[in-house]
Write a protein that holds these residues in place. Structure first.
Motif, PDB file in Angstrom:
ATOM      1  N   SER A 146       8.694  11.884  -1.561  1.00 12.72           N
ATOM      2  CA  SER A 146       9.448  12.408  -0.429  1.00 12.72           C
ATOM      3  C   SER A 146       8.834  11.935   0.919  1.00 12.72           C
ATOM      4  CB  SER A 146       9.636  13.867  -0.742  1.00 12.72           C
ATOM      5  OG  SER A 146       8.181  14.407  -0.481  1.00 12.72           O
ATOM      6  N   ASN A 147       7.375  11.755   1.029  1.00 14.06           N
ATOM      7  CA  ASN A 147       6.671  11.536   2.389  1.00 14.06           C
ATOM      8  C   ASN A 147       7.475  10.187   2.838  1.00 14.06           C
ATOM      9  OD1 ASN A 147       4.923  13.741   2.369  1.00 14.06           O
ATOM     10  ND2 ASN A 147       3.551  12.791   1.116  1.00 14.06           N
ATOM     11  N   LEU A 148       7.862   9.285   1.935  1.00  9.04           N
ATOM     12  CA  LEU A 148       8.398   8.004   2.380  1.00  9.04           C
ATOM     13  C   LEU A 148       9.785   8.200   2.756  1.00  9.04           C
ATOM     14  CD1 LEU A 148       7.991   4.532   0.773  1.00  9.04           C
ATOM     15  CD2 LEU A 148      10.089   5.264   1.290  1.00  9.04           C
ATOM     16  N   VAL A 149      10.566   8.782   1.707  1.00  5.44           N
ATOM     17  CA  VAL A 149      11.995   8.805   1.775  1.00  5.44           C
ATOM     18  C   VAL A 149      12.458   9.883   2.995  1.00  5.44           C
ATOM     19  CG1 VAL A 149      12.683   8.146  -0.339  1.00  5.44           C
ATOM     20  CG2 VAL A 149      12.394  10.340  -0.069  1.00  5.44           C
ATOM     21  N   ASP A 150      11.791  10.754   3.387  1.00  9.23           N
ATOM     22  CA  ASP A 150      11.933  11.760   4.423  1.00  9.23           C
ATOM     23  C   ASP A 150      11.245  10.925   5.630  1.00  9.23           C
ATOM     24  OD1 ASP A 150      13.285  13.343   2.687  1.00  9.23           O
ATOM     25  OD2 ASP A 150      11.582  14.645   2.567  1.00  9.23           O
ATOM     26  N   GLY A 151      10.838   9.932   5.689  1.00 15.08           N
ATOM     27  CA  GLY A 151      10.214   9.331   6.933  1.00 15.08           C
ATOM     28  C   GLY A 151       8.924  10.020   7.393  1.00 15.08           C
ATOM     29  N   VAL A 152       8.383  10.838   6.543  1.00 21.46           N
ATOM     30  CA  VAL A 152       7.082  11.479   7.026  1.00 21.46           C
ATOM     31  C   VAL A 152       5.816  10.634   7.370  1.00 21.46           C
ATOM     32  CG1 VAL A 152       5.497  13.531   6.548  1.00 21.46           C
ATOM     33  CG2 VAL A 152       7.857  13.661   6.154  1.00 21.46           C
ATOM     34  N   ILE A 153       5.641   9.646   6.396  1.00 24.49           N
ATOM     35  CA  ILE A 153       4.609   8.593   6.623  1.00 24.49           C
ATOM     36  C   ILE A 153       5.146   7.439   6.658  1.00 24.49           C
ATOM     37  CG2 ILE A 153       2.629   7.878   5.456  1.00 24.49           C
ATOM     38  CD1 ILE A 153       2.076  10.541   3.941  1.00 24.49           C
ATOM     39  N   GLU A 154       4.565   6.441   7.477  1.00 23.05           N
ATOM     40  CA  GLU A 154       4.978   5.075   7.567  1.00 23.05           C
ATOM     41  C   GLU A 154       4.415   4.378   6.239  1.00 23.05           C
ATOM     42  OE1 GLU A 154       6.762   1.886   8.957  1.00 23.05           O
ATOM     43  OE2 GLU A 154       6.832   3.991  10.024  1.00 23.05           O
ATOM     44  N   ALA A 200       3.413  14.620  -9.750  1.00 26.00           N
ATOM     45  CA  ALA A 200       2.790  14.418  -8.429  1.00 26.00           C
ATOM     46  C   ALA A 200       1.556  13.336  -8.841  1.00 26.00           C
ATOM     47  CB  ALA A 200       2.199  15.821  -7.820  1.00 26.00           C
ATOM     48  N   ARG A 201       1.504  12.179  -8.001  1.00 20.64           N
ATOM     49  CA  ARG A 201       0.335  11.389  -8.157  1.00 20.64           C
ATOM     50  C   ARG A 201      -0.221  10.979  -6.645  1.00 20.64           C
ATOM     51  NH1 ARG A 201       0.750  12.437 -13.116  1.00 20.64           N
ATOM     52  NH2 ARG A 201       1.856  11.236 -14.600  1.00 20.64           N
ATOM     53  N   ASN A 202      -1.133  10.138  -6.643  1.00 14.37           N
ATOM     54  CA  ASN A 202      -1.845   9.866  -5.430  1.00 14.37           C
ATOM     55  C   ASN A 202      -1.048   8.913  -4.726  1.00 14.37           C
ATOM     56  OD1 ASN A 202      -2.450   7.799  -6.896  1.00 14.37           O
ATOM     57  ND2 ASN A 202      -4.844   8.173  -6.533  1.00 14.37           N
ATOM     58  N   ARG A 203      -0.189   8.031  -5.222  1.00 13.04           N
ATOM     59  CA  ARG A 203       0.552   7.058  -4.591  1.00 13.04           C
ATOM     60  C   ARG A 203       1.870   7.038  -4.918  1.00 13.04           C
ATOM     61  NH1 ARG A 203      -4.479   5.737  -4.870  1.00 13.04           N
ATOM     62  NH2 ARG A 203      -5.296   3.991  -3.415  1.00 13.04           N
ATOM     63  N   SER A 204       2.981   6.824  -4.114  1.00  9.63           N
ATOM     64  CA  SER A 204       4.396   6.759  -4.572  1.00  9.63           C
ATOM     65  C   SER A 204       4.982   5.795  -3.828  1.00  9.63           C
ATOM     66  CB  SER A 204       4.897   8.240  -4.393  1.00  9.63           C
ATOM     67  OG  SER A 204       4.522   9.162  -4.861  1.00  9.63           O
ATOM     68  N   GLY A 205       6.291   5.604  -4.155  1.00  6.84           N
ATOM     69  CA  GLY A 205       6.802   4.550  -3.147  1.00  6.84           C
ATOM     70  C   GLY A 205       8.408   4.242  -3.670  1.00  6.84           C
ATOM     71  N   VAL A 206       9.027   3.169  -2.996  1.00  2.22           N
ATOM     72  CA  VAL A 206      10.122   2.610  -3.496  1.00  2.22           C
ATOM     73  C   VAL A 206      10.129   1.064  -3.651  1.00  2.22           C
ATOM     74  CG1 VAL A 206      11.658   4.710  -2.321  1.00  2.22           C
ATOM     75  CG2 VAL A 206      11.059   2.224  -1.104  1.00  2.22           C
ATOM     76  N   ALA A 207      10.915   0.641  -4.485  1.00  2.85           N
ATOM     77  CA  ALA A 207      11.019  -0.715  -4.608  1.00  2.85           C
ATOM     78  C   ALA A 207      12.358  -1.282  -4.622  1.00  2.85           C
ATOM     79  CB  ALA A 207      10.454  -1.166  -5.898  1.00  2.85           C
ATOM     80  N   PHE A 208      12.625  -2.560  -4.093  1.00  5.47           N
ATOM     81  CA  PHE A 208      14.014  -3.128  -3.988  1.00  5.47           C
ATOM     82  C   PHE A 208      14.034  -4.273  -4.857  1.00  5.47           C
ATOM     83  CE2 PHE A 208      13.521  -0.318  -0.350  1.00  5.47           C
ATOM     84  CZ  PHE A 208      14.613   0.462  -0.347  1.00  5.47           C
ATOM     85  N   GLY A 209      14.899  -4.720  -5.804  1.00  7.01           N
ATOM     86  CA  GLY A 209      15.144  -6.036  -6.524  1.00  7.01           C
ATOM     87  C   GLY A 209      15.321  -6.934  -5.475  1.00  7.01           C
TER      88      GLY A 209
END
Length: 192
Positions: A102-110, A72-81
């Motif tokens: 999970s906030n991103l991949v589940d669509g909870v936060i933009e 658990a960190r204060n920022r997370s995300g995805v990246a695409f090559g």
């Protein structure tokens, strides 16, 4: 507690989001119950319909369930090559949200989104309408470095999940970017 199955994430199809995943699970009783729920999701209506659409034999479906430590960190995300919407474009995409991925991949936060040149890391576009970007240039350089490293080692443009920044950066997962053009009639969103 999450699923892991052969072919779950592949260049031509992805089961991401079809099977259950749970974060923040603690205690033996809760872990055992979540393992049961993840395993049972192999046979959910959505998973069975999607396998049928892909002409996969449901009797041959297999899944492992992974129990892993939550980072658990204060920022997370995805990246695409490469841009998953159009892989022919010469750009990488980075998306970030506060808190868990999970906030991103589940669509909870933009997410906040950056478009970068995949080899130089030059920022081509950055989040607009925000006074406080979640990532700085050094964060973006580290993520682009990871994208290049994974691609050079594995031979395909990656879809990464990550968390943290600077010395607390953690790469959570790498998989091939799913080719959306191969899934033009993918009905999975309807299933979900």
């Amino acid at each position: 507690v999450r699923s892991s199955a052969v072919g779950e994430d592949a260049p031509d199809k992805s089961f991401a989001g079809l099977h259950e995943s749970f974060v923040g699970v603690t205690g033996t009783t809760d872990v055992v119950e979540r393992v049961r729920q993840v395993w049972a999701s192999l046979w959910s209506d959505a998973a069975l319909l999607y396998r049928r659409e892909l002409k996969l034999d449901p009797c041959q479906s297999q899944m492992a369930v992974i129990i892993q430590r939550l980072v658990a960190r204060n920022r997370s995300g995805v990246a695409f090559g490469r841009d998953p919407r159009d892989p022919s474009l010469d750009c990488a995409i980075v998306e970030s949200v506060p808190g868990l991925c999970s906030n991103l991949v589940d669509g909870v936060i933009e997410p906040q989104t950056w478009t970068l040149h995949p080899s130089s890391g030059t920022v081509l576009s950055a989040p607009k309408d925000t006074t406080t970007p979640l990532l700085d240039v050094s964060d973006l350089e580290r993520i682009v470095y990871c994208l290049r490293k994974v691609e050079s080692q594995l031979g395909w443009a990656p879809d990464l999940e990550w968390t943290g920044r600077q010395e607390r950066f953690t790469l959570l997962q790498a998989r091939p970017i799913t080719d959306r053009s191969a899934q033009e009639d993918d009905q999975r969103l309807w299933y979900l």
